[in-house]
Scaffold this active site. Structure first.
Site, PDB file in Angstrom:
ATOM      1  N   ASP A 100     -37.352 -11.312  -0.383  1.00  0.00           N
ATOM      2  CA  ASP A 100     -38.107 -11.627   1.148  1.00  0.00           C
ATOM      3  C   ASP A 100     -36.897 -11.633   2.139  1.00  0.00           C
ATOM      4  OD1 ASP A 100     -37.629 -13.972   0.087  1.00  0.00           O
ATOM      5  OD2 ASP A 100     -39.384 -14.923   0.578  1.00  0.00           O
TER       6      ASP A 100
ATOM      7  N   ARG B 225     -52.786 -13.926  -2.930  1.00  0.00           N
ATOM      8  CA  ARG B 225     -52.015 -12.659  -3.138  1.00  0.00           C
ATOM      9  C   ARG B 225     -51.283 -12.738  -4.230  1.00  0.00           C
ATOM     10  NH1 ARG B 225     -49.503 -15.789   0.605  1.00  0.00           N
ATOM     11  NH2 ARG B 225     -47.046 -15.216   0.412  1.00  0.00           N
TER      12      ARG B 225
ATOM     13  N   CYS C 224     -30.278 -23.025  27.947  1.00  0.00           N
ATOM     14  CA  CYS C 224     -30.636 -23.173  28.527  1.00  0.00           C
ATOM     15  C   CYS C 224     -32.174 -22.945  29.286  1.00  0.00           C
ATOM     16  CB  CYS C 224     -29.941 -22.433  29.958  1.00  0.00           C
ATOM     17  SG  CYS C 224     -28.419 -23.282  30.450  1.00  0.00           S
TER      18      CYS C 224
END
Length: 1005
Positions: free
Chosen positions: A528, A467, A584
């Site tokens: 970005d 790209r 947790c």
């Protein structure tokens, strides 16, 4: 296990296209017409990995093509465009077969194609080929740009199946309760605590893992009605068993069937989706204008001459002849379109070409809804710029220049102004590459005094190549900015580019200071991260520098124009998602794959990074432990002890360690948890402990023949070996043999072990045994002395491994570790690519979105270069390629406020030359006097950042000292900036003034 090489290359794109991307390698597409639009379509298809791309053009490249056809070089002028473009496209992606065809587009030739794109064809050819493609099931696209307008048409046949019509991940939520009723009501929660679900009305869902109301498991998809953020209404559950606990509700998408008309019929009754009122009228007028332009070309054998009123009026007459068939015309639109239709602009070609390429990808992958059927896009607002309307035929006539196609729209003087520009491009990734390519075509900074500064800290990686247009495989590991600079100068040798490898932030303000920003004509942001974009916006705001901010995520993109003092500053871009979850949840109660993946990321750091860092630090300087709290020091010492005593000597030792760790995590820890909280445990009488957000886990039994188990062992052992500098092994059979010889002691759970159930309890640290701390320290100091004195001592002793999302072994470990924990808790697993995206926090990306966004940004550059002072001419843009929608709108005006009895804009500031009559820097008293003299304000407090320069509340002696000080005397910041931004508080400020006041900028000598 690890993805293949194509997955490494196309990973960001695969997150956009999904499973349909597998069809790309077998696809054959034709792109006819290799001027700017066709070049953009072809380049996007080659980068995306289409199997075979056939280029067609019967014309020869001319000099004017060099302002929009980025595949050509000056030496290609006179050659056939398709043949000249073939080699450049083949170099973009060696995996794609690129062929050139210069003959007729016969029916025999077309038969072998899956998709046909026409970009420079006369209407008669469009109709002929469109009819043939419609009759033979070949997806057919027309993409054309003329001047400041473009059109796009799609015909995918009468029965086109879209297998996945929407963008984004499927929504999933944890079921907490389901009522028995008609309709039934599902109570659920999203992945993050206290966050609701993300379903919408009408979504189809399925259920899995439900206990009690098991009739829902495996049912056909059910439509939901959203009641609120935590409740969904479904079908009749009154006859089902009572819900007990557990389960997931997951979105599903069904395929859709679409039907299209052939071009011949669609011309007469065009479908133009997403338009209404004025926008629809404008699109219909452009629909008629393009047909009229074809008719004009048929009459005259040419396009209308730029700015020739007679030619524009003839196009309008031809368009009027279509009015009875297609509705009323906006004659101003048609006339404006015709007057510049001979022009050809790189940004327009980028936008229309990118949109067309995405439609090709939809045709091949059957992912996302195709355009139904026409789209018109124009930037004719550029013709409303002050002075543009006065351009004459002489201003816009050809000069024999590479920029003639642009001069035809904006004139020769404007081209000279483009060449003098000074721009700062921040980021040379996907958007940055497209911006730089467009700048080269436009001739930005190609004249005297012009310059483009591009900065990027990164180097080229394999995953960039699909790209980021300017990079090739030979560039991997080279600095992006340097490679991009060289590529741009090959495209246009006249463009002046300076490459930097710096981050733009507070640490580089001496390099990119106020003077640097004030000398710029504009800044193009291709960053970005939200934090970096916000910092850059603040610098441009301070220095009154125009900023074009561009961003993409998958098939969505946006461009924001900040033009001082016309528009509202961009301001905060929102908060970034850091992917954190309660401790947790991660340790004991995961309920989604995002939780297990974050747990695996934490495991990676805790196993392969921190221990090595602690050991190396301890070997270098054990005194550092004295600087830590006792609890942290004991934790560090435990890790150092474990690492030094577990040191492997060979591969077998690494495998045994990995096997022991597997047992500890996926069997022993779960057995201990269930011993403390058995499946039948109740929080209170009648209230099960394992319900709602808590999924009851089960321990796993190791099997060396189980692929996931073996994947974990191999990845963990390889990383452990790397950390300890032991030669690794990748042979699965050898590793299985070792595993079968490993014998582990049976595990006995502890009695009375406390497991925290809340974040507060988890944060409480157990008291530290001081004697244990001393003994452990002494033992390790002795071990350190032994190791340091050994003949085989290595410095550093261990190699910390930092998680890298593009390292396959790292993702192998994350995927296996996460999926094993998911199996513990009956959570659906994630595949390798999905695990990589979530754990690596990767933003999906594709060339089509970045190319379109860069084109839209460059249309705003034209306006900035022209010096436009009319806010109504500028545009923000939001792009949604999944359904081929582009929304453009005017920026908002700047915020204003009242202070000191008058109205101010957020761009206003007070400026003063802080130079005394003796040529020295002003004192604080002189600044106070200037504010009193110039604005009539009596200042009671003067600050520079957090430093107080003057405060009337201090005693008289202190105030006297403060007033006598030079401005920068208390600011120990050498070098630039030689400008200070001061804040002040005045006497008797009105309550309504609030915190808004114009800053005071002082320019020091």
């Amino acid at each position: 296990m690890a993805g293949s090489d194509p997955e490494g290359l196309y990973s960001r794109q695969l997150y956009v296209l999904g499973g349909g991307a597998q069809r790309l390698a077998g696809a054959v597409a034709l792109v006819s017409g290799l001027r700017g639009t066709g070049a953009q379509v072809a380049a996007a298809l080659v980068l995306a990995g289409a199997g075979r791309v056939v280029l067609h053009d019967s014309g020869a490249a001319c000099t004017a093509d060099l302002s929009h056809q980025f595949l050509l070089r000056e030496s290609d002028v006179g050659r056939n465009r398709a043949e000249a473009s073939q080699q450049a496209l083949a170099e973009l992606n060696p995996r794609v077969a690129v062929a050139a065809h210069t003959g007729e587009l016969s029916e025999a030739f077309l038969t072998s194609l899956q998709v046909v794109v026409l970009t420079e064809s006369p209407l008669e050819e469009q109709l002929r080929i469109g009819d043939f493609c419609h009759a033979h099931g070949i997806c057919f696209i027309v993409a054309d740009t003329k001047g400041l307008a473009g059109q796009l048409f799609c015909d995918f046949g009468e029965h086109f199946v879209v297998e996945d019509p929407a963008e984004g991940d499927l929504v999933c939520a944890t079921v907490q309760h389901i009522s028995q009723g008609n309709p039934g009501v599902v109570t659920c929660t999203g992945v993050e605590n206290s966050h609701g679900h993300l379903f919408s009305d009408g979504d189809l869902v399925t259920f899995s893992g439900i206990q009690g109301m098991t009739e829902l498991n495996g049912q056909e998809p059910i439509a939901v009605c959203v009641l609120d953020d935590f409740r969904l209404e479904i079908s009749d559950t009154s006859s089902f068993s009572p819900y007990r606990c557990g389960g997931l509700v997951s979105q599903v998408r069904l395929s859709q069937v679409h039907s299209y008309e052939a071009l011949r019929w669609s011309l007469l009754r065009p479908k133009i989706p997403g338009k209404s009122g004025e926008e629809l009228s404008r699109s219909r007028s452009l629909h008629a204008a393009f047909q009229a332009l074809h008719a004009f070309h048929g009459e005259q054998g040419r396009l209308p001459r730029p700015r020739a009123p007679a030619d524009a009026e003839r196009v309008l007459e031809l368009a009027r002849s279509l009015e009875a068939q297609q509705g009323p015309l906006d004659e101003d639109v048609v006339r404006a379109f015709a007057s510049v239709s001979a022009g050809y602009l790189c940004p327009m070609a980028a936008v229309i070409g990118a949109l067309a390429a995405q439609e090709v990808l939809k045709a091949i992958t059957r992912k996302f809804q195709p355009l139904n059927q026409w789209l018109y896009f124009d930037a004719l607002e550029c013709l409303a710029l002050e002075g543009v309307a006065q351009l004459t035929e002489e201003d816009c006539e050809p000069r024999g220049s590479r920029y003639d196609s642009q001069i035809a729209v904006f004139g020769d003087a404007f081209q000279e102004q483009l060449g003098r520009q000074k721009y700062f491009v921040v980021g040379a990734g996907a958007i940055g590459c497209e911006l730089l390519k467009n700048f080269a075509m436009m001739g930005l900074a190609a004249g005297p005094d012009g310059n483009i500064t591009v900065t990027d800290m990164d180097t080229v990686a394999l995953s960039n190549l699909h790209r980021q247009l300017l990079y090739r495989s030979a560039d991997i590991s080279k600095p992006k900015s340097v490679v991009a600079m060289a590529a741009v100068q090959r495209m246009n040798p006249s463009v002046k580019v300076t490459a930097h490898q710096n981050q733009v932030g507070p640490d580089t303000e001496l390099l990119y200071g106020d003077n640097f920003f004030r000398d710029l004509d504009g800044v193009a942001s291709a960053l970005d991260t939200l934090e970096a974009r916000a910092y850059l916006e603040s610098r441009c705001h301070r220095c009154l520098t125009p900023l074009l901010d561009s961003g993409t995520e998958g098939l969505r993109g946006n461009v924001l124009a900040m033009v001082p003092p016309l528009t509202k500053p961009l301001g905060p871009a929102g908060t970034s998602e850091d992917g954190t979850f309660p401790l947790c949840t991660l340790r004991y109660f995961p309920r989604a794959i995002q939780h297990t993946l974050q747990w695996a990321r934490d495991e990676f750091e805790g196993l392969f990074q921190l221990p090595a860092e602690y050991v190396n630090r301890f070997m270098e300087d054990p005194v550092f432990l004295e600087q830590l709290p006792s609890g942290k020091a004991l934790e560090v010492l435990d890790q150092v002890r474990a690492s030094l005593w577990e040191q492997p000597r060979e591969w077998q030792d690494c495998v045994r360690w990995a096997r022991q760790h597997w047992q500890s995590r996926y069997h022993d820890a779960i057995v201990q948890l269930l011993h403390t909280y058995p499946p039948e445990h109740e929080t209170s009488p009648g209230v099960p402990f394992w319900s709602g957000d808590r999924i009851c886990p089960h321990p796993l039994t190791f099997d060396p023949d189980n692929d996931t188990h073996l994947d974990y062992i191999l990845a963990a052992a390889q990383l452990f070996a790397q950390m300890h500098k032991v030669p690794p092994c990748t042979d699965r059979v050898t590793t299985q043999t070792i595993l079968r010889s490993v014998v582990l002691l049976p595990f006995t759970p502890q009695e009375g072990l406390q497991i925290p159930l809340t974040e507060e309890a988890a944060a409480v640290q157990a008291p530290v045994d001081g004697e244990q701390l001393v003994q452990l320290t002494q033992a390790l100091l002795q071990k350190r002395q032994e190791l340091a004195g050994g003949e085989e001592a290595q410095v550093p002793l261990m190699e910390p491994i930092y998680f890298e999302k593009d390292d396959d072994t790292h993702i192998d470990f994350i995927t296996a570790a996460s999926n094993l924990r998911a199996e513990n808790y009956s959570i659906p697993p994630a595949d390798w690519l999905t695990s990589k995206r979530i754990a690596g926090r990767i933003i999906p990306a594709i060339i089509t979105t970045t190319a379109a966004v860069a084109g839209l940004a460059c249309l705003e550059v034209y306006k900035l270069v022209w010096g436009c002072q009319d806010r109504s001419c500028y545009r923000h843009s939001n792009l949604y390629l999944s359904n081929c929608m582009l929304v453009r709108f005017q920026p908002q005006p700047p915020h204003t406020y009242w202070y000191g009895g008058r109205e101010w804009s957020c761009w206003d500031r007070l400026e003063m030359e802080a130079v005394s009559t003796d040529g020295q820097e002003m004192t604080v008293q002189e600044v106070l006097d200037w504010l009193q003299r110039t604005h009539g304000w009596t200042v009671t407090m003067l600050l520079c950042g957090h430093i107080t320069l003057y405060d009337w509340k201090e005693d008289e002696e202190t105030r006297t000292q403060q007033r006598a000080q030079r401005l920068s005397e208390k600011l120990q910041k050498p070098g630039e900036p030689r400008q200070l931004e001061l804040c002040y508080v005045c006497e008797e400020e009105d309550a309504e003034d609030g915190d808004d006041r114009p800053p005071l900028l002082c320019y020091l000598p």
